[in-house]
Scaffold this motif. Structure first.
Motif: not given
Length: 469
Positions: A188, A209, A212, A238
């Motif tokens: 990822q 993801p 965060q 991010e």
């Protein structure tokens, strides 16, 4: 509770221990009115003397009341003093309630089941009388005394604990400092992956993801063949920079002869030995190695690396059982009986070669660089280039924790150790402890770190007792 009862404006009757715990409780009830029985004022007057935290809070409460009552008429006192007339640590614009005092005798007697003229019974009688005098309001007794709340409920009085000082609703929600990343983490996060090395340390810049939800200095780990242990060093939008953790379970990387016995201990040593972290907190049950790891890291940085001039160890002097009374001697001599954990761990760290003479010389060297201080004399001091260990920090209130941490000057590191399941201070709980408060407030600061130690490593007997007793 009926819907009509829920819609009624509330009238909060405050017990003395609420104001002794938090003087600003006067301004914490927003649009609702507050009522102070006369017996509460009398108990505050009795508790104002001394240098304890309770006495200071009582004096601050008296100052708040004195300022609120300045230049108000007797009619205003009878009707209720507006609470938004006083500014404290910010604005009280959202506080629209009134402060009411007991200005007439109680109109209702207590049931015969509660005889006696004790302060608690006087407060209960006042609350019962208010229910009759103010049928349009919902009278609520606020107290940190569990037994008083039980008696109030038996008499039909709504009673609540003072919960405004709670950091969290549930201590299980407390930040642990550790997060397991998903098994497909590399898949990822490999699209914009960067890696580099600085002074033998390996860094990765990852975007994805998961970043965060990370906090600065949070410890990350992945199990399996592609597993790793890393620490979040920087967050930018991010993306985040993570550093592979040093392996202190390897005897080659031993810290003053101590090696990490599990993953959490390894992270703890990484945080303790990081000079960029000014505040580190370690939570854990008995035997998880909090004090030993902290002391070993402090000795290396004080004696070998010369990052700090000396180690200062302190703790709250709250006894587990009966108080043994006054202790003779200097400040350090008075604190020595409370520092059994320090002496026990020094014995482990001084197991050097050279026989009794070598051990004695090592002990003398260590004691010359380790100072024991009482928390009672911390106010007004500034510590420069010191390695401060605060043991049993769960027994501190948030205000005491702030008082200690604000003593740190340039080059000083503070390490807080504790177990929120073992609190000895009255009226302090897992969710209101100063240690819980500090962990929650510092988790977003890039110069702090936290880890919760899980596994006991003291002995098989201690581990079994901790789990089964």
């Amino acid at each position: 509770m009926s819907e009509n009862q829920a819609k009624k404006p509330r009238l909060f009757v405050l017990d003395t221990n609420v104001l002794m715990h938090d003087p600003t409780a006067l301004f914490r009830f927003k649009e609702h009115d507050i009522y102070l029985p006369m017996v509460v004022l009398e108990e505050l007057d009795k508790g104002k003397k001394g240098m304890s935290e309770v006495a200071r809070n009582v004096r601050q409460t008296s100052r708040f009341l004195d300022e609120l009552m300045g230049h108000v008429s007797q009619e205003t006192i009878s009707q209720g003093i507006p609470l938004n007339t006083l500014q404290f640590n910010g604005s009280t614009d959202s506080v629209t309630g009134h402060l009411m005092f007991q200005t007439k005798p109680v109109s209702q007697d207590l049931p015969l089941s509660l005889p006696g003229n004790t302060p608690d019974n006087n407060i209960l009688a006042t609350a019962l009388s208010l229910q009759s005098d103010y049928p349009e309001k919902r009278v609520v007794l606020v107290s940190k005394d569990i037994n008083l709340r039980i008696k109030a409920t038996v008499l039909g009085i709504r009673a609540e604990d003072y919960s405004n000082d709670q950091v969290l609703e549930d201590v299980n929600l407390l930040y642990s400092g550790l997060d397991e990343v998903a098994a497909d983490f590399w898949e990822q996060h490999t699209k914009e992956l960067e890696s580099w090395q600085e002074e033998g340390r390996t860094f990765y810049r990852v975007s994805g993801p998961d970043t965060q939800s990370w906090y600065p200095s949070q410890c990350l780990y992945l199990k399996g063949d592609e597993g790793f242990q890393a620490i979040v060093r920087e967050k930018q939008g991010e993306s985040a920079v993570i550093e592979l953790a040093e392996d202190y379970s390897n005897p080659k990387h031993a810290v003053w002869g101590i090696t990490a016995r599990n993953q959490e201990q390894n992270y703890a040593l990484n945080l303790l030995l990081d000079p960029e972290l000014d505040f580190v907190s370690l939570l854990g049950t008995a035997g998880t190695g909090k004090t030993l790891l902290t002391l070993a890291a402090g000795l290396v940085q004080t004696l070998d690396l010369n990052l700090y001039r000396e180690i200062i160890m302190t703790r709250v002097t709250v006894p587990v059982g009966e108080d043994i009374g006054f202790l003779p001697g200097t400040e350090e001599e008075k604190m020595t009986p409370w520092m059994g954990a320090l002496m026990d761990n020094l014995e482990v760290l001084t197991q050097t070669e050279g026989g009794e003479w070598g051990r004695a010389a090592t002990e003398d060297l260590l004691r010359s660089r380790i100072r024991i201080h009482s928390l009672n004399f911390m106010r007004g001091r500034t510590f420069l280039n010191k390695y401060i260990i605060l043991d049993e920090a769960q027994n501190l209130t948030p205000k005491q924790m702030k008082t200690l941490i604000t003593r740190a000057g340039p080059g000083t590191k503070i390490v807080c150790l504790g177990n929120v399941a073992q609190i000895d201070t009255p009226y302090l709980t897992e969710t209101t402890s100063g240690l819980t408060y500090a962990v929650d407030r510092f988790k977003n600061w890039p110069h702090s770190g936290h880890i919760t130690l899980q596994r006991g490593e003291r002995s098989r007997l201690a581990d079994y007792a901790s789990a089964n007793l």
